[in-house]
Design a protein around this motif. Sequence first.
Motif, PDB file in Angstrom:
ATOM      1  N   VAL A 266       1.297  -1.525  -0.025  1.00 29.80           N
ATOM      2  CA  VAL A 266      -0.306   0.037   0.318  1.00 29.80           C
ATOM      3  C   VAL A 266       1.236   1.075   0.069  1.00 29.80           C
ATOM      4  O   VAL A 266       1.677   1.595   1.072  1.00 29.80           O
ATOM      5  N   GLU A 267       1.156   2.221  -1.250  1.00 37.61           N
ATOM      6  CA  GLU A 267       2.181   3.160  -1.287  1.00 37.61           C
ATOM      7  C   GLU A 267       0.589   4.595  -1.359  1.00 37.61           C
ATOM      8  O   GLU A 267      -0.222   4.568  -1.783  1.00 37.61           O
ATOM      9  N   VAL A 296       4.613 -16.514   9.416  1.00 43.29           N
ATOM     10  CA  VAL A 296       3.463 -16.038   8.167  1.00 43.29           C
ATOM     11  C   VAL A 296       3.970 -16.005   6.905  1.00 43.29           C
ATOM     12  O   VAL A 296       4.906 -16.137   6.356  1.00 43.29           O
ATOM     13  N   GLY A 297       3.016 -15.603   6.155  1.00 44.63           N
ATOM     14  CA  GLY A 297       2.976 -16.325   4.760  1.00 44.63           C
ATOM     15  C   GLY A 297       3.091 -14.686   3.406  1.00 44.63           C
ATOM     16  O   GLY A 297       1.854 -14.636   4.279  1.00 44.63           O
ATOM     17  N   VAL A 298       3.326 -14.889   2.945  1.00 45.71           N
ATOM     18  CA  VAL A 298       3.490 -13.743   2.375  1.00 45.71           C
ATOM     19  C   VAL A 298       3.063 -13.433   0.865  1.00 45.71           C
ATOM     20  O   VAL A 298       3.636 -14.581   0.243  1.00 45.71           O
ATOM     21  N   GLN A 299       1.851 -12.955   0.608  1.00 42.94           N
ATOM     22  CA  GLN A 299       1.744 -13.568  -1.346  1.00 42.94           C
ATOM     23  C   GLN A 299       1.553 -11.599  -1.858  1.00 42.94           C
ATOM     24  O   GLN A 299       0.186 -11.239  -1.623  1.00 42.94           O
ATOM     25  N   ALA A 300       2.392 -11.487  -2.327  1.00 40.65           N
ATOM     26  CA  ALA A 300       2.263 -10.261  -3.378  1.00 40.65           C
ATOM     27  C   ALA A 300       2.474 -10.574  -4.951  1.00 40.65           C
ATOM     28  O   ALA A 300       2.868 -11.267  -5.746  1.00 40.65           O
ATOM     29  N   ARG A 337       9.399  -6.454   4.350  1.00 38.61           N
ATOM     30  CA  ARG A 337       9.713  -5.962   5.068  1.00 38.61           C
ATOM     31  C   ARG A 337       8.674  -5.330   6.314  1.00 38.61           C
ATOM     32  O   ARG A 337       8.498  -4.836   7.137  1.00 38.61           O
ATOM     33  N   LEU A 338       7.437  -4.768   5.668  1.00 32.17           N
ATOM     34  CA  LEU A 338       6.277  -5.354   6.423  1.00 32.17           C
ATOM     35  C   LEU A 338       6.352  -5.705   7.437  1.00 32.17           C
ATOM     36  O   LEU A 338       5.466  -5.826   8.533  1.00 32.17           O
ATOM     37  N   ILE A 347       9.553 -15.903   8.283  1.00 38.49           N
ATOM     38  CA  ILE A 347       8.746 -15.424   6.926  1.00 38.49           C
ATOM     39  C   ILE A 347       8.870 -16.158   5.528  1.00 38.49           C
ATOM     40  O   ILE A 347      10.090 -16.148   4.868  1.00 38.49           O
ATOM     41  N   TYR A 348       8.371 -16.168   5.301  1.00 39.63           N
ATOM     42  CA  TYR A 348       7.822 -17.591   3.468  1.00 39.63           C
ATOM     43  C   TYR A 348       7.154 -16.656   3.132  1.00 39.63           C
ATOM     44  O   TYR A 348       5.992 -15.776   2.852  1.00 39.63           O
TER      45      TYR A 348
END
Length: 433
Positions: A266-267, A296-300, A337-338, A347-348
């Motif tokens: 979010v920017e 936590v799994g991040v999905q971007a 980074r968030l 973090i995965y």
Amino acid sequence: MNTTRRQVLAGLTLAATLGPSPAGAVPRRLMPKDFLWGSAISAHQSEGNNTNSDSWLLEHLPETVFKEPSGSACDSYNRYAQDFAIARSLGLNCYRFGIEWARIEPEEGRFSQTELDHYVQVLASCRAHGLLPIVTYNHFTVPLWFAQRGGWEAADSPDLFARFCEHATRALGDQIGMASPFNEANIHLLVKVFRMTATPEHRARRVAMIAAAARKTNAPRFSSILFAEPDRIEPNLLAAHAKAYQAIKAGPGDFPVGVTLTTQAVEAVGENSLAPLVEATLYGGWWDAVNQSDFVGVQAYTRIRVDAKGPTGAPAGAEMTAAGYEYYPQALGSVIRLAAAKTRKPIYVTESGIATDDDTRRVAWLNDSVAEVEKCLHEGIDVRSYIYWSLLDNFEWTQGYSQHFGLVAVDRTSFIRTPKPSARHLAGLIRGN
């Protein structure tokens, strides 16, 4: 269906066609020794013929917003050994996939031993191919009976989901390597963000589809997660995750259980941006859930630019993907980074991918995304995987089969799998480590 020698050999034959990565195209990467390289897929989007699910009903209604029904999808229900063989041939060491609640509990309180045995075979095949199974217990779709009684709006939905997780873990837990109760546990909050700019027509079509589903099934309150009221289901989903976590951790098996989130960057754009409000809306209470879990799994996939009125479009002249949003692999570094700022949990990267029919852009996406992971590692952030969405071109929900995220093309009639140059490229990236 049992894994047959023919299925395994078919996968190995496809793997032999991969060949070397394009010359000079692979930069050297230095990841930790135990770093996980993988691909992700879901049950409904790849297995096919998930006839007892809420999505199957919605896809076939005259009032549907789906471009086409899922049908046989990629027939991965029968061809999973081929998929594992291809994944392993690329050098992947993990595979993230779902088990389908609508198959395992086709009627409320009745659990299918046949389907549980099927997933035992799937997990055993995954491990036999040298892949760590990363299991998602629920990837959006639910049993039709669950949707008919109100879905995640029902007060007892957390208990019903925990009961499913308990039964599934009892049968499968000793084969699972990692797990998450939900895929993108905050997906309903991303829907809430998107509704800030949705047209009245867009909203009305979805309301009409759900109303038609209620009439078709004679249900007083039919509810499906991607079309529900986010605020109404948020408390129950948080409770469902907490109860499911405890049910899964009870075993058998001793594996990490985490939270995967949709983590679009979010920017802020200009003065008085609503970016803080949008970010708070997107994540709700889920960082607290992360801190009560194992990872936590991040999905971007892209970024969300927000001005004083809310989400706004991509910059003029920006490259767009076939999914209609901006090509912006730098979002992956932003959300890693968030996550590092929000939690001390490992973090995965559990999903990162691009919809495109130009495979050279997928190659570029892989380079750019892996570079973002590398930067974060060099900053001292504990990142433990890069898992690409998706191994196969599969069913992309309301967009049907029009969007191609896969490293591997799938013929819609024969189901023959054909690895793309980007698959060879990813194999080269992994070999470089």
